[in-house]
Write a protein that holds these residues in place. Sequence first.
Motif, PDB file in Angstrom:
ATOM      1  N   PRO A   1      32.387  45.779  18.022  1.00 46.43           N
ATOM      2  CA  PRO A   1      32.984  44.597  17.595  1.00 46.43           C
ATOM      3  C   PRO A   1      34.027  44.007  18.450  1.00 46.43           C
ATOM      4  O   PRO A   1      34.015  42.835  18.826  1.00 46.43           O
ATOM      5  CB  PRO A   1      33.335  44.908  16.241  1.00 46.43           C
ATOM      6  N   MET A   2      34.748  44.827  18.920  1.00 42.48           N
ATOM      7  CA  MET A   2      35.852  44.358  20.088  1.00 42.48           C
ATOM      8  C   MET A   2      35.356  43.663  21.117  1.00 42.48           C
ATOM      9  O   MET A   2      35.613  42.702  21.567  1.00 42.48           O
ATOM     10  CB  MET A   2      36.894  45.385  20.376  1.00 42.48           C
ATOM     11  N   ALA A   3      34.555  44.389  21.758  1.00 41.39           N
ATOM     12  CA  ALA A   3      33.848  43.720  22.723  1.00 41.39           C
ATOM     13  C   ALA A   3      32.975  42.423  22.635  1.00 41.39           C
ATOM     14  O   ALA A   3      33.211  41.387  23.312  1.00 41.39           O
ATOM     15  CB  ALA A   3      32.518  44.836  23.391  1.00 41.39           C
ATOM     16  N   GLU A   4      32.354  42.430  21.428  1.00 42.19           N
ATOM     17  CA  GLU A   4      31.816  41.195  21.000  1.00 42.19           C
ATOM     18  C   GLU A   4      32.846  40.006  20.949  1.00 42.19           C
ATOM     19  O   GLU A   4      32.643  38.792  21.082  1.00 42.19           O
ATOM     20  CB  GLU A   4      31.051  41.102  19.427  1.00 42.19           C
ATOM     21  N   TRP A   5      34.064  40.459  20.241  1.00 38.59           N
ATOM     22  CA  TRP A   5      35.257  39.297  20.037  1.00 38.59           C
ATOM     23  C   TRP A   5      35.541  38.848  21.381  1.00 38.59           C
ATOM     24  O   TRP A   5      35.776  37.625  21.566  1.00 38.59           O
ATOM     25  CB  TRP A   5      36.156  40.058  19.137  1.00 38.59           C
ATOM     26  N   VAL A   6      35.802  39.638  22.505  1.00 38.07           N
ATOM     27  CA  VAL A   6      36.037  39.314  23.927  1.00 38.07           C
ATOM     28  C   VAL A   6      35.047  38.253  24.202  1.00 38.07           C
ATOM     29  O   VAL A   6      35.183  37.317  24.780  1.00 38.07           O
ATOM     30  CB  VAL A   6      36.231  40.553  24.574  1.00 38.07           C
ATOM     31  N   LEU A   7      33.709  38.570  24.332  1.00 31.92           N
ATOM     32  CA  LEU A   7      32.865  37.800  24.819  1.00 31.92           C
ATOM     33  C   LEU A   7      32.904  36.387  24.175  1.00 31.92           C
ATOM     34  O   LEU A   7      32.586  35.337  24.747  1.00 31.92           O
ATOM     35  CB  LEU A   7      31.337  38.488  24.609  1.00 31.92           C
ATOM     36  N   ASP A   8      32.812  36.267  22.751  1.00 36.02           N
ATOM     37  CA  ASP A   8      32.806  35.098  21.973  1.00 36.02           C
ATOM     38  C   ASP A   8      34.209  34.340  21.850  1.00 36.02           C
ATOM     39  O   ASP A   8      33.946  33.332  21.738  1.00 36.02           O
ATOM     40  CB  ASP A   8      32.442  35.436  20.560  1.00 36.02           C
ATOM     41  N   THR A   9      35.104  34.840  22.264  1.00 33.08           N
ATOM     42  CA  THR A   9      36.333  34.080  22.496  1.00 33.08           C
ATOM     43  C   THR A   9      36.798  33.963  23.627  1.00 33.08           C
ATOM     44  O   THR A   9      37.199  32.603  23.927  1.00 33.08           O
ATOM     45  CB  THR A   9      37.547  34.911  21.738  1.00 33.08           C
ATOM     46  N   ARG A  10      36.870  34.643  24.645  1.00 35.83           N
ATOM     47  CA  ARG A  10      37.289  34.468  26.035  1.00 35.83           C
ATOM     48  C   ARG A  10      36.194  34.080  27.014  1.00 35.83           C
ATOM     49  O   ARG A  10      36.549  33.391  27.896  1.00 35.83           O
ATOM     50  CB  ARG A  10      37.785  35.935  26.754  1.00 35.83           C
ATOM     51  N   PHE A  11      34.969  34.154  26.627  1.00 31.05           N
ATOM     52  CA  PHE A  11      33.860  33.759  27.663  1.00 31.05           C
ATOM     53  C   PHE A  11      32.749  33.025  27.115  1.00 31.05           C
ATOM     54  O   PHE A  11      31.645  33.082  27.516  1.00 31.05           O
ATOM     55  CB  PHE A  11      33.323  35.134  28.462  1.00 31.05           C
ATOM     56  N   ARG A  12      32.900  32.147  25.909  1.00 31.26           N
ATOM     57  CA  ARG A  12      32.071  31.617  25.354  1.00 31.26           C
ATOM     58  C   ARG A  12      31.396  30.427  26.222  1.00 31.26           C
ATOM     59  O   ARG A  12      30.183  30.062  26.063  1.00 31.26           O
ATOM     60  CB  ARG A  12      32.569  30.997  23.989  1.00 31.26           C
ATOM     61  N   GLN A  13      32.336  29.776  27.099  1.00 27.18           N
ATOM     62  CA  GLN A  13      31.951  28.947  28.083  1.00 27.18           C
ATOM     63  C   GLN A  13      30.830  29.423  28.947  1.00 27.18           C
ATOM     64  O   GLN A  13      30.305  28.388  29.572  1.00 27.18           O
ATOM     65  CB  GLN A  13      33.252  28.321  28.916  1.00 27.18           C
ATOM     66  N   LEU A  14      30.611  30.747  29.095  1.00 25.02           N
ATOM     67  CA  LEU A  14      29.575  31.378  30.262  1.00 25.02           C
ATOM     68  C   LEU A  14      28.459  31.445  29.416  1.00 25.02           C
ATOM     69  O   LEU A  14      27.261  31.687  29.959  1.00 25.02           O
ATOM     70  CB  LEU A  14      30.180  32.598  30.805  1.00 25.02           C
ATOM     71  N   HIS A  15      28.198  31.516  27.935  1.00 26.45           N
ATOM     72  CA  HIS A  15      27.177  31.816  27.272  1.00 26.45           C
ATOM     73  C   HIS A  15      25.866  30.967  27.601  1.00 26.45           C
ATOM     74  O   HIS A  15      26.116  29.622  27.620  1.00 26.45           O
ATOM     75  CB  HIS A  15      27.308  31.651  25.848  1.00 26.45           C
ATOM     76  N   HIS A  16      24.819  31.455  28.028  1.00 24.82           N
ATOM     77  CA  HIS A  16      23.631  30.721  28.329  1.00 24.82           C
ATOM     78  C   HIS A  16      23.854  29.811  29.456  1.00 24.82           C
ATOM     79  O   HIS A  16      23.099  28.571  29.236  1.00 24.82           O
ATOM     80  CB  HIS A  16      23.008  30.306  27.057  1.00 24.82           C
ATOM     81  N   VAL A  17      24.773  29.784  30.379  1.00 20.84           N
ATOM     82  CA  VAL A  17      25.134  28.709  31.475  1.00 20.84           C
ATOM     83  C   VAL A  17      23.852  28.976  32.496  1.00 20.84           C
ATOM     84  O   VAL A  17      23.353  27.955  32.933  1.00 20.84           O
ATOM     85  CB  VAL A  17      26.554  28.994  31.701  1.00 20.84           C
ATOM     86  N   ASP A  18      23.775  30.224  32.943  1.00 25.04           N
ATOM     87  CA  ASP A  18      22.865  30.288  33.926  1.00 25.04           C
ATOM     88  C   ASP A  18      21.291  30.316  33.385  1.00 25.04           C
ATOM     89  O   ASP A  18      20.943  30.744  32.164  1.00 25.04           O
ATOM     90  CB  ASP A  18      22.990  32.026  34.678  1.00 25.04           C
ATOM     91  N   ASP A  19      20.534  29.639  34.543  1.00 29.33           N
ATOM     92  CA  ASP A  19      19.049  29.620  34.070  1.00 29.33           C
ATOM     93  C   ASP A  19      18.539  30.969  34.392  1.00 29.33           C
ATOM     94  O   ASP A  19      18.013  31.111  35.490  1.00 29.33           O
ATOM     95  CB  ASP A  19      18.561  28.457  34.732  1.00 29.33           C
ATOM     96  N   TYR A  20      18.558  32.026  33.565  1.00 23.07           N
ATOM     97  CA  TYR A  20      18.027  33.299  33.869  1.00 23.07           C
ATOM     98  C   TYR A  20      17.288  33.610  32.798  1.00 23.07           C
ATOM     99  O   TYR A  20      17.706  33.853  31.512  1.00 23.07           O
ATOM    100  CB  TYR A  20      19.453  34.149  34.341  1.00 23.07           C
ATOM    101  N   VAL A  21      15.935  34.139  32.922  1.00 24.76           N
ATOM    102  CA  VAL A  21      15.445  35.048  32.108  1.00 24.76           C
ATOM    103  C   VAL A  21      14.472  36.341  32.614  1.00 24.76           C
ATOM    104  O   VAL A  21      14.352  36.330  33.803  1.00 24.76           O
ATOM    105  CB  VAL A  21      14.200  34.099  30.961  1.00 24.76           C
ATOM    106  N   GLU A  22      13.999  37.085  31.702  1.00 25.88           N
ATOM    107  CA  GLU A  22      13.254  38.154  32.178  1.00 25.88           C
ATOM    108  C   GLU A  22      11.875  38.213  31.237  1.00 25.88           C
ATOM    109  O   GLU A  22      11.936  37.839  30.006  1.00 25.88           O
ATOM    110  CB  GLU A  22      13.918  39.432  32.023  1.00 25.88           C
ATOM    111  N   ALA A  23      10.832  38.451  31.819  1.00 33.08           N
ATOM    112  CA  ALA A  23       9.649  38.591  31.308  1.00 33.08           C
ATOM    113  C   ALA A  23       8.763  39.654  32.025  1.00 33.08           C
ATOM    114  O   ALA A  23       8.972  39.998  33.210  1.00 33.08           O
ATOM    115  CB  ALA A  23       8.950  37.424  31.492  1.00 33.08           C
ATOM    116  N   ALA A  24       7.848  40.422  31.207  1.00 31.56           N
ATOM    117  CA  ALA A  24       7.149  41.497  31.923  1.00 31.56           C
ATOM    118  C   ALA A  24       5.791  41.742  31.097  1.00 31.56           C
ATOM    119  O   ALA A  24       5.941  41.352  29.893  1.00 31.56           O
ATOM    120  CB  ALA A  24       7.947  42.699  32.020  1.00 31.56           C
ATOM    121  N   ILE A  25       5.011  42.298  31.756  1.00 34.10           N
ATOM    122  CA  ILE A  25       3.678  42.814  30.946  1.00 34.10           C
ATOM    123  C   ILE A  25       3.449  44.258  31.276  1.00 34.10           C
ATOM    124  O   ILE A  25       4.140  45.115  32.175  1.00 34.10           O
ATOM    125  CB  ILE A  25       2.535  42.085  31.277  1.00 34.10           C
ATOM    126  N   THR A  26       2.855  44.977  30.337  1.00 34.18           N
ATOM    127  CA  THR A  26       2.516  46.341  30.637  1.00 34.18           C
ATOM    128  C   THR A  26       1.005  46.325  31.157  1.00 34.18           C
ATOM    129  O   THR A  26       0.162  45.666  30.622  1.00 34.18           O
ATOM    130  CB  THR A  26       2.428  47.262  29.292  1.00 34.18           C
TER     131      THR A  26
END
Length: 250
Positions: A151-176
């Motif tokens: 929860p402490m790490a989540e707090w950091v990500l959501d308060t200190r680095f919210r501006q970075l959330h989903h900024v990069d055009d980056y996804v992953e996809a795969a098949i077996t």
Amino acid sequence: MAFGAIIIGDEILSGRRTDKHLSKLVALLGARGLKLAWARYVGDERARLVDTLRQSFATGDVVFSFGGIGATPDDRTRQSAAAALGVELALHPQAEEIMREKFGSEITEHRLRMGVFPRGSEIIPNPYNQIPGFSINNHFFVPGFPVMAWPMAEWVLDTRFRQLHHVDDYVEAAITVWDAYEGKLIDLMEAITTDYPDATLFSLPTVVEASGDRRSIELGMKGPRASVASAMTRIKTEVGARGYAWQDKD
């Protein structure tokens, strides 16, 4: 901005405890469109810990450090962080206030020691038992207990680095791809790598002798959404045309 992780504790290196922080941090970052660039494991030995943190501070990366911030003799992270930065340790006023309110007349010097951080630190709130962690120079130090740390790490990500959330055009996809050998698909992998230079192909085969599972290859792409989608469509078509069964990877 790169994200890193330092996971601290002799008990991890000796096998007495199994680390769960790395996979959880990857998940927390991924849910916010972010990714982990590197991770290191280190024991409680002060000299090695100081050296590790000195190197880490020099990167300028955002780093989550798990473990070793208690007040027992084997907890050396706070002291090592101060030494790595060349600053003194001091009782943080806000941490002192929190702990005096929590413990009241039962406050002790030993308990107050948990609020002694490198000078210049800011606190990280702890929703589980209120004993704070601390941050300095984009390094975020939390306990080794998952019930507190995550929860402490989540707090950091959501308060200190919210501006970075989903900024990069980056996804992953795969098949077996079932019953396939990598050697039979290398030409396809090479073609995809050439034709989609802004994305990255990955291939993760199953070692049947070790796992006892059906032979398979996890074949995928990571990078910009449009490139990944196009590449995966082509991969699926070609894999099917070669007679292999496949299914989307969750």
